[in-house]
Write a protein that holds these residues in place. Structure first.
Motif, PDB file in Angstrom:
ATOM      1  N   GLY A  85       0.581  -1.214   0.103  1.00 37.33           N
ATOM      2  CA  GLY A  85      -0.434   0.280  -0.212  1.00 37.33           C
ATOM      3  C   GLY A  85       0.575   1.351   0.089  1.00 37.33           C
ATOM      4  N   THR A  86       0.543   1.872  -0.963  1.00 37.50           N
ATOM      5  CA  THR A  86       1.491   3.346  -1.172  1.00 37.50           C
ATOM      6  C   THR A  86       0.851   4.757  -0.762  1.00 37.50           C
ATOM      7  OG1 THR A  86       1.074   3.568  -3.856  1.00 37.50           O
ATOM      8  CG2 THR A  86       3.096   1.703  -2.852  1.00 37.50           C
ATOM      9  N   GLY A  87       0.494   5.358  -1.831  1.00 39.82           N
ATOM     10  CA  GLY A  87      -0.358   6.629  -1.573  1.00 39.82           C
ATOM     11  C   GLY A  87      -1.342   6.989  -2.748  1.00 39.82           C
ATOM     12  N   GLY A  88      -1.036   8.315  -2.895  1.00 38.87           N
ATOM     13  CA  GLY A  88      -1.799   8.446  -4.492  1.00 38.87           C
ATOM     14  C   GLY A  88      -0.419   8.594  -5.014  1.00 38.87           C
ATOM     15  N   THR A  89      -0.895   9.259  -6.671  1.00 39.43           N
ATOM     16  CA  THR A  89       0.264   8.657  -7.677  1.00 39.43           C
ATOM     17  C   THR A  89       1.265   9.612  -7.669  1.00 39.43           C
ATOM     18  OG1 THR A  89      -1.491   9.425  -9.181  1.00 39.43           O
ATOM     19  CG2 THR A  89      -1.183   7.468  -8.938  1.00 39.43           C
ATOM     20  N   ALA A  90       0.326  11.103  -7.237  1.00 39.94           N
ATOM     21  CA  ALA A  90       1.221  12.165  -7.758  1.00 39.94           C
ATOM     22  C   ALA A  90       2.307  12.088  -6.520  1.00 39.94           C
ATOM     23  CB  ALA A  90       0.258  13.564  -7.690  1.00 39.94           C
ATOM     24  N   GLY A  91       2.283  11.670  -5.296  1.00 37.83           N
ATOM     25  CA  GLY A  91       3.536  11.493  -4.087  1.00 37.83           C
ATOM     26  C   GLY A  91       4.821  10.920  -4.375  1.00 37.83           C
ATOM     27  N   THR A  92       5.159  10.357  -3.138  1.00 38.55           N
ATOM     28  CA  THR A  92       6.598  10.070  -3.735  1.00 38.55           C
ATOM     29  C   THR A  92       6.401   8.774  -3.345  1.00 38.55           C
ATOM     30  OG1 THR A  92       7.250  11.839  -2.269  1.00 38.55           O
ATOM     31  CG2 THR A  92       8.792  10.250  -2.556  1.00 38.55           C
ATOM     32  N   TYR A  93       5.303   8.334  -1.917  1.00 38.92           N
ATOM     33  CA  TYR A  93       5.037   6.605  -1.785  1.00 38.92           C
ATOM     34  C   TYR A  93       5.125   5.570  -3.079  1.00 38.92           C
ATOM     35  CZ  TYR A  93       3.901   7.138   3.357  1.00 38.92           C
ATOM     36  OH  TYR A  93       4.850   7.301   4.609  1.00 38.92           O
ATOM     37  N   PHE A  94       4.032   6.181  -4.017  1.00 40.28           N
ATOM     38  CA  PHE A  94       3.594   5.143  -4.826  1.00 40.28           C
ATOM     39  C   PHE A  94       5.216   5.034  -6.038  1.00 40.28           C
ATOM     40  CE2 PHE A  94       1.879   4.353  -9.509  1.00 40.28           C
ATOM     41  CZ  PHE A  94       1.205   3.221  -8.840  1.00 40.28           C
ATOM     42  N   PRO A  95       5.802   6.333  -6.636  1.00 43.78           N
ATOM     43  CA  PRO A  95       6.810   5.696  -6.901  1.00 43.78           C
ATOM     44  C   PRO A  95       8.190   4.756  -6.545  1.00 43.78           C
ATOM     45  CG  PRO A  95       6.639   7.628  -7.008  1.00 43.78           C
ATOM     46  CD  PRO A  95       5.699   7.234  -6.950  1.00 43.78           C
ATOM     47  N   ILE A  96       7.926   5.063  -5.434  1.00 42.94           N
ATOM     48  CA  ILE A  96       9.316   4.449  -4.135  1.00 42.94           C
ATOM     49  C   ILE A  96       8.253   2.760  -3.684  1.00 42.94           C
ATOM     50  CG2 ILE A  96      10.045   3.945  -2.289  1.00 42.94           C
ATOM     51  CD1 ILE A  96      11.878   6.423  -3.316  1.00 42.94           C
ATOM     52  N   GLY A  97       7.078   2.804  -4.087  1.00 40.04           N
ATOM     53  CA  GLY A  97       6.325   1.587  -3.873  1.00 40.04           C
ATOM     54  C   GLY A  97       6.676   0.680  -4.873  1.00 40.04           C
ATOM     55  N   GLY A  98       6.681   1.421  -6.470  1.00 35.14           N
ATOM     56  CA  GLY A  98       6.700   0.674  -7.784  1.00 35.14           C
ATOM     57  C   GLY A  98       8.900  -0.003  -7.346  1.00 35.14           C
ATOM     58  N   LEU A  99       9.425   0.711  -7.556  1.00 31.81           N
ATOM     59  CA  LEU A  99      10.951   0.634  -7.426  1.00 31.81           C
ATOM     60  C   LEU A  99      11.225  -0.932  -6.712  1.00 31.81           C
ATOM     61  CD1 LEU A  99      12.512   3.262  -6.893  1.00 31.81           C
ATOM     62  CD2 LEU A  99      12.638   2.149  -8.259  1.00 31.81           C
ATOM     63  N   LEU A 100      10.529  -0.660  -5.076  1.00 31.62           N
ATOM     64  CA  LEU A 100      10.867  -2.119  -4.480  1.00 31.62           C
ATOM     65  C   LEU A 100      10.030  -3.253  -4.657  1.00 31.62           C
ATOM     66  CD1 LEU A 100      10.863   0.038  -0.319  1.00 31.62           C
ATOM     67  CD2 LEU A 100      12.724  -0.885  -2.566  1.00 31.62           C
ATOM     68  N   ALA A 101       8.817  -2.810  -5.364  1.00 31.30           N
ATOM     69  CA  ALA A 101       8.613  -3.654  -6.037  1.00 31.30           C
ATOM     70  C   ALA A 101       8.522  -4.482  -6.852  1.00 31.30           C
ATOM     71  CB  ALA A 101       6.965  -3.393  -5.958  1.00 31.30           C
ATOM     72  N   ASN A 102       9.313  -3.824  -7.745  1.00 35.25           N
ATOM     73  CA  ASN A 102       9.725  -4.193  -8.866  1.00 35.25           C
ATOM     74  C   ASN A 102      11.688  -5.267  -8.445  1.00 35.25           C
ATOM     75  OD1 ASN A 102      10.896  -4.602 -11.551  1.00 35.25           O
ATOM     76  ND2 ASN A 102      12.928  -2.622 -11.465  1.00 35.25           N
ATOM     77  N   ALA A 103      11.911  -3.934  -7.327  1.00 32.83           N
ATOM     78  CA  ALA A 103      13.529  -5.093  -6.012  1.00 32.83           C
ATOM     79  C   ALA A 103      12.623  -6.453  -6.241  1.00 32.83           C
ATOM     80  CB  ALA A 103      13.831  -3.848  -5.554  1.00 32.83           C
ATOM     81  N   ILE A 104      11.494  -6.888  -5.408  1.00 27.62           N
ATOM     82  CA  ILE A 104      11.737  -7.649  -4.032  1.00 27.62           C
ATOM     83  C   ILE A 104      11.001  -9.140  -5.351  1.00 27.62           C
ATOM     84  CG2 ILE A 104      11.565  -6.501  -1.845  1.00 27.62           C
ATOM     85  CD1 ILE A 104       8.560  -6.914  -2.077  1.00 27.62           C
ATOM     86  N   SER A 105      10.584  -8.689  -6.153  1.00 26.80           N
ATOM     87  CA  SER A 105       9.988  -9.290  -7.189  1.00 26.80           C
ATOM     88  C   SER A 105      10.681 -10.478  -7.961  1.00 26.80           C
ATOM     89  CB  SER A 105       8.798  -8.865  -8.252  1.00 26.80           C
ATOM     90  OG  SER A 105       8.242  -8.609  -8.291  1.00 26.80           O
ATOM     91  N   ASN A 106      10.663 -11.789  -8.033  1.00 25.45           N
ATOM     92  CA  ASN A 106      10.660 -12.712  -8.732  1.00 25.45           C
ATOM     93  C   ASN A 106       9.810 -13.850  -9.295  1.00 25.45           C
ATOM     94  OD1 ASN A 106      12.699 -14.557 -10.127  1.00 25.45           O
ATOM     95  ND2 ASN A 106      14.409 -15.017  -8.586  1.00 25.45           N
ATOM     96  N   PRO A 107       8.893 -13.271 -10.494  1.00 21.49           N
ATOM     97  CA  PRO A 107       7.589 -13.651 -10.822  1.00 21.49           C
ATOM     98  C   PRO A 107       8.771 -15.642 -11.120  1.00 21.49           C
ATOM     99  CG  PRO A 107       7.552 -11.827 -11.713  1.00 21.49           C
ATOM    100  CD  PRO A 107       9.233 -12.125 -10.951  1.00 21.49           C
ATOM    101  N   PRO A 108       7.207 -16.539 -10.652  1.00 16.74           N
ATOM    102  CA  PRO A 108       8.079 -17.998 -11.442  1.00 16.74           C
ATOM    103  C   PRO A 108       8.394 -18.133 -13.021  1.00 16.74           C
ATOM    104  CG  PRO A 108       5.733 -18.544 -10.875  1.00 16.74           C
ATOM    105  CD  PRO A 108       6.742 -16.138 -10.315  1.00 16.74           C
ATOM    106  N   GLY A 109       9.533 -18.353 -13.406  1.00 21.24           N
ATOM    107  CA  GLY A 109       9.977 -18.944 -14.709  1.00 21.24           C
ATOM    108  C   GLY A 109      11.096 -17.651 -15.377  1.00 21.24           C
ATOM    109  N   SER A 110      11.378 -16.635 -13.998  1.00 18.93           N
ATOM    110  CA  SER A 110      12.519 -15.613 -14.060  1.00 18.93           C
ATOM    111  C   SER A 110      13.717 -16.674 -14.375  1.00 18.93           C
ATOM    112  CB  SER A 110      12.039 -14.752 -13.077  1.00 18.93           C
ATOM    113  OG  SER A 110      10.776 -14.013 -13.684  1.00 18.93           O
TER     114      SER A 110
END
Length: 338
Positions: A37-62
């Motif tokens: 859970g982040t914040g509004g798309t115009a704030g800082t939480y949302f882009p930071i959340g996208g960064l961290l989601a990308n960093a910790i994700s490793n989908p099956p088959g990757s």
């Protein structure tokens, strides 16, 4: 990071999962979903959340990390979810609607202890920390020519305090109170920063509060397109806030952070990543470990100005609630905890 790019990455991740599942490959590897859970798309939480989601994700088959693939948690699909902010994220975690979320340290403390804005409500006793992230600066953004040089000048003005459920609304009320102002003394509106910025640009709003890491996208765009003034939160009123609320700290927005805006004194709280005792220890351990690997470090340094401020060395600073056992295990392994 550009919000559009962030959204594209999240969508691409989702499509990748669908393709893999369709091919039957996912059956060979357990798949888990982890919402942030982040914040509004115009704030800082949302882009930071996208960064961290990308960093910790490793989908099956990757491809594995050592083969140039993801260095996240095997089988994990993490997504950044826009929300109303701190209070809304904690409520979603408590109800099971989110696995994790970002929150201000003050809001986390109040929720865990049943104090402050949670006075008289059930304590969120299962709330647990993953990491302290970065300082969140209180911005008071004013329309040029509105004659607002101090929060005391907000009397009679049209002011947005952010949406219900946001940490910004709570902190805005604290700031107003320190300057002897209540919501009855202003013409309050309750808008997210992008909507507030649009109204300020159109002359329909005089000022708005925003709590988040600088530079904030909505304010940067507004400063470039229409010009803004940042109002200092300083002097004896600020000193009293710091004395009454220990989770606040002095802060400064450097000159040039926003176009044609000089150095501004203000205050800040910490942004923290929290989860629940309902989430398995092994999963939170893996998420915490993935957060602090070298690949994540590169993503955070390149992805957003506040990403550089997210450091393992400060991961345990000013935590509003206890660590999750999975996170605690990692910090003990790397010597940050005994």
């Amino acid at each position: 990071m550009n919000v559009t790019k962030t959204l594209k990455r999240i969508v691409a991740a989702g499509l990748a999962v669908a393709v893999v599942a369709g091919a039957g490959v996912a059956a060979a590897q357990q798949m888990a979903f982890f919402r942030i859970g982040t914040g509004g798309t115009a704030g800082t939480y949302f882009p930071i959340g996208g960064l961290l989601a990308n960093a910790i994700s490793n989908p099956p088959g990757s491809r594995p990390c050592d083969q140039g693939g993801s260095c996240g948690v095997p089988g994990l699909i993490a997504t950044a979810v826009a929300s109303n902010g701190s209070v809304a994220n904690i409520n979603a975690i408590a109800s099971g609607g989110m696995e994790s979320g970002f929150t201000q340290s003050d809001v986390a403390y109040w929720a865990y202890t049943g104090t402050g804005v949670y006075e008289g409500k059930d304590k969120v006793e299962g709330l647990r920390s993953i990491a302290n992230l970065y300082p969140e600066t209180i911005h008071l953004v004013a329309r040029k020519g509105a004659g607002i040089k101090s929060p005391a000048d907000l009397k009679g003005k049209r002011v947005s305090l952010d949406e219900p459920g946001s940490g910004t609304l709570i902190d805005a009320r604290i700031v107003l109170g320190a300057y002897g102002i209540s919501e009855k003394d202003i013409k309050p509106e309750y808008l997210k920063p992008n909507a507030a910025g649009d109204r300020l640009r159109d002359g329909a709003l005089d000022a708005f509060f925003f709590v988040g890491g600088y530079p904030a996208g909505a304010i940067s765009e507004l400063a470039t397109s229409a010009g803004v003034e940042l109002v200092p939160i300083a002097g004896p009123e600020s000193t009293k806030i710091l004395a009454d609320y220990k989770f606040f700290a002095k802060d400064t927005v450097p000159a040039g952070t926003y176009k044609d805006v000089g150095t501004i004194e203000t205050i800040s709280v910490n942004a923290q990543w929290v989860t629940s005792t309902k989430i398995a220890d092994d999963l939170v351990y893996g998420v915490t470990k993935a957060l602090w690997n070298d690949n994540s470090r590169k993503l955070m340094d390149a992805g957003h100005a506040k990403g550089k401020a997210i450091r393992k060395e400060t991961a345990l600073d000013g935590l509003g609630v206890p660590l999750h056992p999975g996170a605690e295990k990692f910090y003990k392994e790397v010597g940050l905890l005994k």
